[in-house]
Design a protein around this motif. Structure first.
Motif, PDB file in Angstrom:
ATOM      1  N   VAL A   2       0.876  -1.168   0.000  1.00 57.57           N
ATOM      2  CA  VAL A   2       0.000   0.000   0.000  1.00 57.57           C
ATOM      3  C   VAL A   2       0.912   1.217   0.000  1.00 57.57           C
ATOM      4  CG1 VAL A   2      -0.299  -0.012   2.515  1.00 57.57           C
ATOM      5  CG2 VAL A   2      -1.939   1.211   1.106  1.00 57.57           C
ATOM      6  N   LEU A   3       0.622   2.141  -0.915  1.00 54.95           N
ATOM      7  CA  LEU A   3       1.322   3.409  -1.017  1.00 54.95           C
ATOM      8  C   LEU A   3       0.299   4.502  -0.769  1.00 54.95           C
ATOM      9  CD1 LEU A   3       2.627   1.399  -3.272  1.00 54.95           C
ATOM     10  CD2 LEU A   3       3.735   3.450  -4.045  1.00 54.95           C
ATOM     11  N   MET A   4       0.773   5.709  -0.582  1.00 51.93           N
ATOM     12  CA  MET A   4      -0.145   6.833  -0.459  1.00 51.93           C
ATOM     13  C   MET A   4       0.213   7.920  -1.453  1.00 51.93           C
ATOM     14  SD  MET A   4      -1.427   7.925   3.285  1.00 51.93           S
ATOM     15  CE  MET A   4      -0.527   6.877   4.406  1.00 51.93           C
ATOM     16  N   VAL A   5      -0.841   8.475  -2.030  1.00 50.95           N
ATOM     17  CA  VAL A   5      -0.725   9.621  -2.926  1.00 50.95           C
ATOM     18  C   VAL A   5      -1.344  10.804  -2.196  1.00 50.95           C
ATOM     19  CG1 VAL A   5      -1.535  10.632  -5.092  1.00 50.95           C
ATOM     20  CG2 VAL A   5      -0.834   8.230  -5.024  1.00 50.95           C
ATOM     21  N   ALA A   6      -0.648  11.925  -2.211  1.00 51.61           N
ATOM     22  CA  ALA A   6      -1.188  13.149  -1.619  1.00 51.61           C
ATOM     23  C   ALA A   6      -1.309  14.202  -2.698  1.00 51.61           C
ATOM     24  CB  ALA A   6      -0.298  13.642  -0.489  1.00 51.61           C
ATOM     25  N   GLY A   7      -2.219  15.129  -2.480  1.00 48.17           N
ATOM     26  CA  GLY A   7      -2.427  16.222  -3.419  1.00 48.17           C
ATOM     27  C   GLY A   7      -3.309  17.277  -2.795  1.00 48.17           C
ATOM     28  N   SER A   8      -3.961  18.077  -3.631  1.00 45.31           N
ATOM     29  CA  SER A   8      -4.779  19.207  -3.186  1.00 45.31           C
ATOM     30  C   SER A   8      -3.885  20.198  -2.435  1.00 45.31           C
ATOM     31  CB  SER A   8      -5.964  18.753  -2.340  1.00 45.31           C
ATOM     32  OG  SER A   8      -6.790  17.865  -3.072  1.00 45.31           O
ATOM     33  N   ALA A   9      -3.118  20.945  -3.215  1.00 41.33           N
ATOM     34  CA  ALA A   9      -2.104  21.862  -2.676  1.00 41.33           C
ATOM     35  C   ALA A   9      -2.667  22.791  -1.609  1.00 41.33           C
ATOM     36  CB  ALA A   9      -1.495  22.684  -3.814  1.00 41.33           C
ATOM     37  N   LEU A  10      -1.812  23.100  -0.643  1.00 43.26           N
ATOM     38  CA  LEU A  10      -2.184  24.007   0.436  1.00 43.26           C
ATOM     39  C   LEU A  10      -2.174  25.442  -0.069  1.00 43.26           C
ATOM     40  CD1 LEU A  10       0.040  22.543   3.301  1.00 43.26           C
ATOM     41  CD2 LEU A  10      -2.346  22.000   2.779  1.00 43.26           C
ATOM     42  N   ASN A  11      -3.046  26.269   0.507  1.00 44.30           N
ATOM     43  CA  ASN A  11      -3.029  27.690   0.162  1.00 44.30           C
ATOM     44  C   ASN A  11      -2.015  28.410   1.042  1.00 44.30           C
ATOM     45  OD1 ASN A  11      -4.291  28.368   2.679  1.00 44.30           O
ATOM     46  ND2 ASN A  11      -6.312  27.995   1.781  1.00 44.30           N
ATOM     47  N   GLU A  12      -1.779  29.674   0.769  1.00 46.15           N
ATOM     48  CA  GLU A  12      -0.757  30.444   1.503  1.00 46.15           C
ATOM     49  C   GLU A  12      -1.058  30.531   2.995  1.00 46.15           C
ATOM     50  OE1 GLU A  12       2.325  31.551   0.759  1.00 46.15           O
ATOM     51  OE2 GLU A  12       1.916  30.354  -1.025  1.00 46.15           O
ATOM     52  N   ARG A  13      -2.317  30.687   3.347  1.00 48.31           N
ATOM     53  CA  ARG A  13      -2.694  30.761   4.756  1.00 48.31           C
ATOM     54  C   ARG A  13      -2.331  29.472   5.478  1.00 48.31           C
ATOM     55  NH1 ARG A  13      -6.245  29.330   8.184  1.00 48.31           N
ATOM     56  NH2 ARG A  13      -7.864  28.422   6.915  1.00 48.31           N
ATOM     57  N   GLN A  14      -2.626  28.316   4.861  1.00 45.42           N
ATOM     58  CA  GLN A  14      -2.288  27.026   5.462  1.00 45.42           C
ATOM     59  C   GLN A  14      -0.768  26.850   5.574  1.00 45.42           C
ATOM     60  OE1 GLN A  14      -4.532  24.945   2.422  1.00 45.42           O
ATOM     61  NE2 GLN A  14      -5.833  23.994   3.990  1.00 45.42           N
ATOM     62  N   ARG A  15      -0.050  27.257   4.549  1.00 47.29           N
ATOM     63  CA  ARG A  15       1.414  27.121   4.565  1.00 47.29           C
ATOM     64  C   ARG A  15       2.012  27.977   5.685  1.00 47.29           C
ATOM     65  NH1 ARG A  15       3.162  24.196   0.403  1.00 47.29           N
ATOM     66  NH2 ARG A  15       5.336  24.781   0.658  1.00 47.29           N
ATOM     67  N   THR A  16       1.478  29.181   5.861  1.00 48.10           N
ATOM     68  CA  THR A  16       1.958  30.072   6.918  1.00 48.10           C
ATOM     69  C   THR A  16       1.618  29.494   8.287  1.00 48.10           C
ATOM     70  OG1 THR A  16       1.706  31.988   5.479  1.00 48.10           O
ATOM     71  CG2 THR A  16       1.821  32.426   7.852  1.00 48.10           C
ATOM     72  N   LEU A  17       0.399  29.013   8.448  1.00 46.51           N
ATOM     73  CA  LEU A  17      -0.048  28.430   9.713  1.00 46.51           C
ATOM     74  C   LEU A  17       0.838  27.262  10.130  1.00 46.51           C
ATOM     75  CD1 LEU A  17      -2.272  28.367  11.919  1.00 46.51           C
ATOM     76  CD2 LEU A  17      -3.506  26.779  10.454  1.00 46.51           C
ATOM     77  N   TRP A  18       1.242  26.439   9.181  1.00 47.88           N
ATOM     78  CA  TRP A  18       2.071  25.263   9.463  1.00 47.88           C
ATOM     79  C   TRP A  18       3.567  25.558   9.316  1.00 47.88           C
ATOM     80  CZ3 TRP A  18       0.522  20.799  11.609  1.00 47.88           C
ATOM     81  CH2 TRP A  18      -0.857  20.597  11.688  1.00 47.88           C
ATOM     82  N   ASN A  19       3.921  26.815   9.029  1.00 44.27           N
ATOM     83  CA  ASN A  19       5.318  27.239   8.891  1.00 44.27           C
ATOM     84  C   ASN A  19       6.080  26.374   7.877  1.00 44.27           C
ATOM     85  OD1 ASN A  19       7.476  28.937   9.469  1.00 44.27           O
ATOM     86  ND2 ASN A  19       8.258  27.583  11.078  1.00 44.27           N
ATOM     87  N   LEU A  20       5.487  26.198   6.705  1.00 43.88           N
ATOM     88  CA  LEU A  20       6.069  25.372   5.648  1.00 43.88           C
ATOM     89  C   LEU A  20       6.793  26.255   4.633  1.00 43.88           C
ATOM     90  CD1 LEU A  20       3.001  23.058   5.075  1.00 43.88           C
ATOM     91  CD2 LEU A  20       5.086  22.502   6.336  1.00 43.88           C
ATOM     92  N   SER A  21       8.008  25.891   4.311  1.00 42.87           N
ATOM     93  CA  SER A  21       8.765  26.670   3.331  1.00 42.87           C
ATOM     94  C   SER A  21       8.185  26.430   1.939  1.00 42.87           C
ATOM     95  CB  SER A  21      10.246  26.286   3.370  1.00 42.87           C
ATOM     96  OG  SER A  21      10.413  24.951   2.955  1.00 42.87           O
ATOM     97  N   GLU A  22       8.470  27.365   1.054  1.00 40.15           N
ATOM     98  CA  GLU A  22       7.950  27.297  -0.317  1.00 40.15           C
ATOM     99  C   GLU A  22       8.450  26.083  -1.094  1.00 40.15           C
ATOM    100  OE1 GLU A  22       5.583  29.095  -1.926  1.00 40.15           O
ATOM    101  OE2 GLU A  22       5.234  29.963   0.057  1.00 40.15           O
TER     102      GLU A  22
END
Length: 156
Positions: free
Chosen positions: A89-109
């Motif tokens: 079993v593998l996992m596929v992820a998608g549905s890109a995060l918006n800028e607000r979510q990226r900032t909230l989670w402190n994720l680099s570009e």
């Protein structure tokens, strides 16, 4: 040229043509000797692969761009559950995060992250995707996921 060589050449050509039809290849991997591609086609994610010399695709629920989850390696993270006849079993992820979510989670570009995950099951030489998804979560390509999520996808 022998039948075996011709079959190998035709498989390579078929896969090349099959790859060309992809609008945008967002990730790829080789699992159990099978070349898998995640593509963005017409605003949807698809899993494309060759099986028995025939190009096939499965539609995925996460939105592009989609990617396989990995953890500390170039190979996709995967688990086996023989008791439920799941080879991998593998996992596929998608549905890109918006800028607000990226900032909230402190994720680099440079981190590729999404908010939806779906399972890909290898069972008895066949590939299928799970009808279930995990939504509204933050998952990044190179940080992987907990084994319990793989277990959950394989047992439903």
């Amino acid at each position: 040229m022998g039948d075996k060589a011709m079959k190998r050449i035709s498989t390579v050509l078929l896969f090349m043509c099959f790859s060309c039809s992809a609008t945008d290849i967002t990730d790829s991997a080789n699992v159990a000797g099978m070349e898998l591609q995640l593509v963005s086609a017409n605003g949807k994610c698809e899993l494309r692969f060759l099986q028995d010399g025939e190009s096939k695709f499965l539609s995925l629920k996460p939105e592009p761009p989609c990617f396989f989850l990995r953890r500390g390696t170039s190979e996709p993270q995967r688990f086996s559950y023989p008791k439920v006849n799941v080879d991998y079993v593998l996992m596929v992820a998608g549905s890109a995060l918006n800028e607000r979510q990226r900032t909230l989670w402190n994720l680099s570009e440079d981190m590729q992250c999404g908010s939806m995950r779906q399972g890909v099951l290898f069972k008895a030489g066949q590939i299928e995707v799970t009808p279930e998804v995990i939504k509204d979560s933050v998952t990044c390509k190179n940080t992987g996921a907990d084994e319990k999520d793989f277990w959950s996808f394989s047992h439903h």
